[in-house]
Design a protein around this motif. Structure first.
Motif, short mmCIF file in Angstrom:
data_model
loop_
_atom_site.label_atom_id
_atom_site.label_comp_id
_atom_site.label_asym_id
_atom_site.label_seq_id
_atom_site.Cartn_x
_atom_site.Cartn_y
_atom_site.Cartn_z
N TYR A 79 -12.18 -7.74 12.09
CA TYR A 79 -11.75 -7.25 13.39
C TYR A 79 -11.12 -8.39 14.18
N THR A 80 -9.87 -8.23 14.54
CA THR A 80 -9.18 -9.31 15.23
C THR A 80 -8.72 -8.92 16.63
N SER A 81 -9.21 -7.78 17.15
CA SER A 81 -8.88 -7.46 18.54
C SER A 81 -9.47 -8.55 19.42
N PHE A 82 -8.68 -9.07 20.34
CA PHE A 82 -9.19 -10.11 21.22
C PHE A 82 -10.19 -9.49 22.19
N PRO A 83 -11.44 -9.93 22.19
CA PRO A 83 -12.47 -9.27 23.01
C PRO A 83 -12.25 -9.42 24.51
N TRP A 84 -11.46 -10.42 24.92
CA TRP A 84 -11.25 -10.64 26.35
C TRP A 84 -10.09 -9.81 26.90
N TRP A 106 -12.63 -1.89 26.49
CA TRP A 106 -12.75 -3.21 25.85
C TRP A 106 -12.99 -2.97 24.35
N HIS A 118 -15.09 -4.15 22.33
CA HIS A 118 -16.49 -4.02 21.89
C HIS A 118 -17.03 -2.61 22.12
#
Lengths: 266, 296
Positions: free
Chosen positions: A93-98, A139, A141
């Motif tokens: 998973y490479t979605s940027f968490p921020w 988001w 997450h």
């Protein structure tokens, strides 16, 4: 939108590609003399047992890894490093968490200063394509694994690359989600008319999505055979069920599984 | 209801005593009372209980202190009771202008910590992002980290005199090396996939540093700062022991000369309270800055 994209799409030429990693005792040959060609708007699946160097080949096409020998051309231009013309979806998973889902999808456009595409609703188009419009402000997450991979897919598509690279993007998903994602991807590829190179070790996935399968043998990774499944070109086949009941499916699957078993004997 | 449906017809009714037993058996069995245990691995504690337990610990501590201090026949000036200390705390603020000492200390802490962060964060980020930068700075930083900051006091006194500069320099020296190392370690944990994703989307080195490496490690950096600020507070008294005229530490050293143990304890209490406030402030900042890390 699609018409504009068509002009940009081109062919991929992989010629006598080799990759040697410095090992502990002696150099390890990961990829040896691999050549294949992918026509514009075709989907090429790199299939093979583990250790066949399929991910390394994909990483070299992405420009993330330098070939030890041979070369790669996209539309006649040599590949020398990563470029936005070659988008990539990774296994993890490479979605940027921020960043929110929308910010993730628009990331590539923003870092390239593509104000025009940002204004013209490109982001919304791809959010809708992968069915995440309702989750634009969530988001990462808060999303399931399959949804996160859809974010990664939309983000890679938003910069309208000439080539989409996918490294076992559904490998971390459970079986049910994986089938859903395969059908969604098939749908997206047909609508966006993308040129795709995708790594997989899932025979069914290769047969469902591929116009062309490069079957690799392991240690070192070499092209063992090329297969041309007829299913992706057939618009009637858009689900697993339709694929499995096709008369050509079972023989092809048997043939590939037999090769897989032989390779596994190494 | 269910009982009636499944009960056998009257002709087959067994003897009365047996019937009583079967009826009882068919009713929902009473829940076996599970003894609620206080100590249970990983079992979450409710917020009120947590608060109650925390306050209880303080009450027990103060009670123990009070009993220990007042057990003798006459008051021991070297071991004042909690009441004495709170009295002297009041006295310090109300009559002896302690707030100017507190402000002086606070100013030293904030200034020195600001300086340390301003140097350590960029250095640590570059070290964590680029192995070549790390290879350059790491041997130096690792060596300095093991030198005790108070050992520099004689040197700092000679170089910088007895003013604020010397104290701030000591406070900077006390935290900066650890800060650099910890920031570097945090930045190194940026997932490679994130960096490569940005590269395939056309991210340049500078873009990746600002849009991937920094945002990815910022929560960890803020957390590191929170922890190192606590270390700063522990160095404060050391900095203010030598040649200081104001500050919490200086007040405590003056009190020592006159054996005012209650004043010293009041100073310790104030440092503890200020440290706790700083910690809370950083936690609040963390909460505000990173909404995506909040619990769902």
């Amino acid at each position: 939108m699609s018409a504009a994209l068509d002009l940009q799409h081109g062919g991929l030429e992989v010629a006598r590609l080799g990759k040697v990693f410095p090992g502990r005792d002696k150099p390890v040959i990961a990829v040896e003399d691999v050549s294949f060609h992918v026509e514009p708007r075709q989907v090429c699946m790199l299939l093979g047992p583990s250790g066949c160097g399929k991910s390394t080949i994909l990483r070299m096409i992405a420009g993330l890894e330098q070939p030890s020998s041979g070369g790669i051309n996209l539309n006649g231009n040599p590949v020398v490093g990563p470029h936005r013309e070659r988008g990539m979806v990774f296994q993890g998973y490479t979605s940027f968490p921020w960043l929110t889902v929308r910010q993730n999808v628009s990331y590539g456009l923003r870092i390239n200063g593509d104000a025009y595409a940002l204004r013209e609703g490109t982001v919304d188009h791809y959010l809708e394509r992968v069915g995440l419009s309702r989750f634009a402000d969530a988001w990462p997450h808060q999303l399931s694994g399959g949804m996160r991979q859809r974010v990664a897919l939309a983000r890679a598509l938003a910069t309208t690359p000439q080539l989409l690279l996918m490294d076992e993007p559904f490998g971390a998903l459970d079986a049910e989600t994986r089938w859903q994602m395969q059908e969604l991807l098939l749908n997206v590829i047909r609508k966006e008319r993308m040129t795709v190179v995708m790594v997989t070790h899932d025979v069914e996935e290769a047969l469902l999505l591929g116009d062309q399968i490069v079957f690799l043998s392991s240690h070192p990774g070499r092209v063992r055979t090329m297969l041309y499944p007829p299913f992706k070109g057939d618009d009637a086949i858009c689900t697993r069920e339709a694929l499995r009941t096709h008369p050509d499916y079972a023989p092809m699957e048997r043939q590939i599984l037999a090769m897989m078993r032989e390779e596994g004997g190494h | 209801m269910l009982q009636r449906v499944i009960s056998p017809p009257p002709s087959e009714q067994p003897p009365a005593t047996l019937a009583g037993v079967t009826t009882q058996a068919r009713q929902a069995p009473p829940a076996i009372p599970v003894r609620q245990r206080w100590l249970e691995f990983k079992q979450p504690v409710s917020t009120p209980s947590k608060l109650l337990l925390g306050i209880a610990a303080w009450i027990l501590f103060l009670l123990g202190w009070h009993l220990a201090a007042t057990s003798g026949t006459e008051a021991n000036p070297l071991f004042p009771s909690p009441a004495d200390v709170s009295g002297s705390l009041w006295n310090l603020f109300a009559e002896r202008g302690f707030h100017s000492d507190v402000l002086a200390s606070l100013q030293r802490i904030l200034l020195s910590f600001g300086l340390a962060v301003a140097v350590a964060v960029p250095t640590g980020v570059l070290m964590g992002a680029f192995p070549a930068v790390e290879a350059f700075f790491s041997p130096l930083v690792s060596a300095f980290r093991y030198l005790p900051a108070p050992a520099f006091i004689p040197l700092l006194l000679m170089w910088l005199g007895t003013g604020d500069t010397q104290k701030i320099a000591l406070l900077v020296l006390g935290v900066i090396w650890f800060l650099i190392t910890l920031v570097c370690d945090t930045v190194k944990q940026t997932p490679v996939d994130f960096i490569e994703t940005s590269r395939t989307l056309g991210g340049s080195r500078r873009t990746i540093l600002w849009t991937v490496v920094l945002p990815s490690s910022l929560p960890g950096i803020v957390d590191t700062c929170r922890q190192m600020l606590a270390v700063s507070w522990t160095y404060l008294v050391i900095a203010e022991i030598v040649a200081a005229t104001d500050g919490i530490g200086a007040m405590m050293m003056r009190a020592r000369r006159f054996v005012h143990v209650d004043d010293i304890m009041a100073g310790i209490l104030i440092i503890g309270a200020l440290g706790l406030l700083c910690d809370l402030a950083f936690r609040g900042l963390h909460w505000l800055m990173f909404p995506y890390l909040r619990r769902r």
